[in-house]
Scaffold this active site. Structure first.
Site, PDB file in Angstrom:
ATOM      1  N   CYS A 232       0.882  -1.191   0.000  1.00 49.80           N
ATOM      2  CA  CYS A 232       0.000   0.000   0.000  1.00 49.80           C
ATOM      3  C   CYS A 232       0.906   1.224   0.000  1.00 49.80           C
ATOM      4  O   CYS A 232       0.901   2.039   0.927  1.00 49.80           O
ATOM      5  CB  CYS A 232      -0.917   0.001   1.221  1.00 49.80           C
ATOM      6  SG  CYS A 232      -1.877  -1.498   1.458  1.00 49.80           S
ATOM      7  N   ALA A 233       1.716   1.344  -1.055  1.00 51.80           N
ATOM      8  CA  ALA A 233       2.829   2.301  -1.065  1.00 51.80           C
ATOM      9  C   ALA A 233       2.393   3.758  -1.077  1.00 51.80           C
ATOM     10  O   ALA A 233       3.079   4.623  -0.542  1.00 51.80           O
ATOM     11  CB  ALA A 233       3.727   2.024  -2.265  1.00 51.80           C
ATOM     12  N   GLY A 236       4.700   6.947  -1.313  1.00 54.81           N
ATOM     13  CA  GLY A 236       5.992   6.307  -1.103  1.00 54.81           C
ATOM     14  C   GLY A 236       6.893   6.774   0.013  1.00 54.81           C
ATOM     15  O   GLY A 236       8.097   6.520  -0.035  1.00 54.81           O
ATOM     16  N   GLY A 237       6.369   7.419   1.053  1.00 55.81           N
ATOM     17  CA  GLY A 237       7.223   7.842   2.162  1.00 55.81           C
ATOM     18  C   GLY A 237       8.018   6.685   2.753  1.00 55.81           C
ATOM     19  O   GLY A 237       9.239   6.774   2.928  1.00 55.81           O
ATOM     20  N   LYS A 238       7.341   5.588   3.038  1.00 50.63           N
ATOM     21  CA  LYS A 238       8.013   4.419   3.630  1.00 50.63           C
ATOM     22  C   LYS A 238       8.770   3.630   2.572  1.00 50.63           C
ATOM     23  O   LYS A 238       9.800   3.025   2.858  1.00 50.63           O
ATOM     24  CB  LYS A 238       6.989   3.541   4.362  1.00 50.63           C
ATOM     25  CG  LYS A 238       6.324   4.269   5.529  1.00 50.63           C
ATOM     26  CD  LYS A 238       5.285   3.417   6.222  1.00 50.63           C
ATOM     27  CE  LYS A 238       4.521   4.217   7.275  1.00 50.63           C
ATOM     28  NZ  LYS A 238       3.629   5.239   6.698  1.00 50.63           N
ATOM     29  N   ASP A 256       0.061  -0.120  -5.395  1.00 48.03           N
ATOM     30  CA  ASP A 256      -1.053   0.672  -4.886  1.00 48.03           C
ATOM     31  C   ASP A 256      -2.211   0.581  -5.877  1.00 48.03           C
ATOM     32  O   ASP A 256      -1.991   0.297  -7.059  1.00 48.03           O
ATOM     33  CB  ASP A 256      -0.661   2.136  -4.658  1.00 48.03           C
ATOM     34  CG  ASP A 256      -1.546   2.812  -3.613  1.00 48.03           C
ATOM     35  OD1 ASP A 256      -1.175   2.789  -2.425  1.00 48.03           O
ATOM     36  OD2 ASP A 256      -2.619   3.319  -3.979  1.00 48.03           O
ATOM     37  N   ASP A 283      -4.496  -3.282 -10.413  1.00 45.13           N
ATOM     38  CA  ASP A 283      -5.729  -3.057 -11.190  1.00 45.13           C
ATOM     39  C   ASP A 283      -6.537  -4.350 -11.355  1.00 45.13           C
ATOM     40  O   ASP A 283      -7.616  -4.345 -11.950  1.00 45.13           O
ATOM     41  CB  ASP A 283      -5.416  -2.425 -12.553  1.00 45.13           C
ATOM     42  CG  ASP A 283      -4.338  -3.172 -13.324  1.00 45.13           C
ATOM     43  OD1 ASP A 283      -3.981  -4.292 -12.896  1.00 45.13           O
ATOM     44  OD2 ASP A 283      -3.865  -2.635 -14.334  1.00 45.13           O
ATOM     45  N   ASP A 301       1.126  -1.350   4.927  1.00 50.38           N
ATOM     46  CA  ASP A 301       0.814  -0.102   5.641  1.00 50.38           C
ATOM     47  C   ASP A 301      -0.649   0.183   5.326  1.00 50.38           C
ATOM     48  O   ASP A 301      -0.972   0.924   4.416  1.00 50.38           O
ATOM     49  CB  ASP A 301       1.746   1.009   5.146  1.00 50.38           C
ATOM     50  CG  ASP A 301       1.517   2.324   5.869  1.00 50.38           C
ATOM     51  OD1 ASP A 301       0.995   2.304   7.001  1.00 50.38           O
ATOM     52  OD2 ASP A 301       1.852   3.384   5.299  1.00 50.38           O
ATOM     53  N   CYS A 354      -1.668   3.890  11.034  1.00 50.78           N
ATOM     54  CA  CYS A 354      -1.468   5.125  11.800  1.00 50.78           C
ATOM     55  C   CYS A 354      -2.728   5.381  12.641  1.00 50.78           C
ATOM     56  O   CYS A 354      -3.230   6.488  12.717  1.00 50.78           O
ATOM     57  CB  CYS A 354      -1.127   6.303  10.899  1.00 50.78           C
ATOM     58  SG  CYS A 354      -2.298   6.614   9.570  1.00 50.78           S
TER      59      CYS A 354
END
Length: 408
Positions: A232-233, A236-238, A256, A283, A301, A354
């Site tokens: 679940c990018a 892309g922070g992680k 994603d 998709d 995530d 989160c």
């Protein structure tokens, strides 16, 4: 403090878009700050921080102001007046700002501050779920912590620099920051500022990422040369952090369901010098099935209520609906059971959110382990991060391992 008409009007414009048009606060603030190029850092800071503060305490302020949605412009000025009076700021004699007796505002504030849902400014349903899930004491502490302004935290991009070199570089450019004990690559800004204009940012030496969020990639225990999937990018922070921990060696598949987010990740990856990232849009189920049993590491995530990050997304309190929790819990379990199939035996997987609600976190892990898909997994460790204890965002992460297949 003297109030400037154009700055106050900008705040009211922002509140109108957030409260009445239901636009996202961060996007609105970015938009409004472009209204006047002559605004300096202090002006911009006033607009952004005041807007966020009023959004954060929306329920309390509108209750004191005695106004209801939809909010007319005079009512928004009235809400602003409540904010100003409670901060001891003298109201100007403008026709837009209706005179409200200071004593009445302060009296109502004292009265409403004795009731948590007003004091911490949250919907009734959220307060009830919080108390039921975390208990009165923990929930009250968390709400108070989540209503504080979030620090600006940077993550040094170790593909291009070190934390120490980045700190020295920023200091040369007038930006002071401190390392945070217990966080490998994190630097905390001494005061808020626009770090995106620095050469260090343009050259990919850092990303803005909360300290709690920085713990997730490290929790995954990645090694250079592995095949890692971030399921679940998003933007892309992680993913970028994982790429740095992999030292650009191996394959990092960033997945994603939203193609536009993966396009943003590609742009960020180029700036970061992260070359081992391969974006893939989910998709169809075929995208997942092709990777069954292929990954050394998986990060999930998961989408969630975001109740751990209300400090930076205060408008989420007003956008979330009670039925969303049940819906997102079903999605989380579905994702866990489906995406976990991509892991090799002896591979490791992190499930993270989160959120601070156990029903989105450890209870989801328990349900997964009790399921058909989770029977070959074991929980190695978990980390529950509360804003009231860490000073950073609320997060949850669980590290699971797929048990090796038994040989006959």
């Amino acid at each position: 403090m003297k109030l400037h008409r154009n700055l106050v009007f900008a705040v009211v414009d922002a509140l109108n878009l957030i409260f009445n048009e239901e636009e996202y606060a961060d996007k609105v603030v970015q938009k409004v700050l472009k209204f006047d190029k002559r605004w300096g850092a202090r002006d911009r800071g006033f607009i952004a921080e005041t807007t966020y503060e009023i959004v954060r305490y929306k329920r309390l302020y509108i209750e004191i102001a005695e106004v209801k949605a939809p909010f007319s412009r005079p009512n928004l000025f009235r809400v602003f007046a409540v904010w100003a009076v409670l901060r001891g700021i003298e109201l100007p004699d403008w026709k837009q700002i209706e005179t409200v007796p200071n004593r009445k505002i302060k009296g109502r504030f004292d009265e409403l501050s004795k009731i948590r849902k007003f004091k911490e400014s949250i919907p009734d349903w959220m307060d009830e779920i919080g108390v039921k899930s975390l208990g009165e004491k923990r929930w009250t502490k968390e709400l108070n912590a989540l209503n504080q302004q979030a620090d600006v935290i940077l993550r040094a991009n170790t593909l291009k620099t070190t934390k120490e070199a980045l700190r020295a570089n920023l200091l040369e450019n007038g930006i002071d920051c401190e390392p945070i004990a217990g966080y490998t690559d994190a630097l905390k800004l001494a005061e808020r500022g626009n770090v995106f204009r620095t050469d260090a940012f343009q050259n990919g030496m850092f990303e803005v990422q909360d300290a709690s969020s920085q713990l997730v990639a490290e929790f995954l225990d990645v090694k250079p040369g592995q095949r890692v999937i971030d399921t679940c990018a998003g933007a892309g922070g992680k993913t970028l952090h994982i790429a740095a921990l992999m030292e650009n060696k191996g394959q990092l598949i960033a997945m994603d369901i939203y193609e536009n987010k993966l396009k943003e990740l590609k742009r960020r990856a180029k700036r970061n010098g992260a070359f081992n990232i391969e974006p893939r849009v989910i998709d169809s189920t075929k995208v997942i099935k092709k990777l069954y049993g292929k990954a050394d590491r998986i990060l999930i995530d998961a989408p969630c209520t975001g109740l751990g990050v209300l400090r930076r997304n205060p408008d989420a309190k007003w956008k979330l609906q009670p039925e969303f929790l049940e819906k997102i819990m079903a999605t989380q379990q579905e994702i866990l059971r489906s995406y976990s199939k991509m892991l090799k035996p002896e591979g490791k997987m992190v499930y993270a959110t989160c959120s601070i609600l156990p029903q989105e976190n450890n209870e989801q892990v328990k349900s997964f382990l009790a399921s058909e898909e989770g029977r070959d997994f074991r929980l190695i460790k978990e980390n529950k991060i509360y804003a009231s204890e860490s000073g950073y965002d609320g997060f949850y992460m669980a590290l699971l391992e797929k048990i090796a297949e038994k040989t006959a």
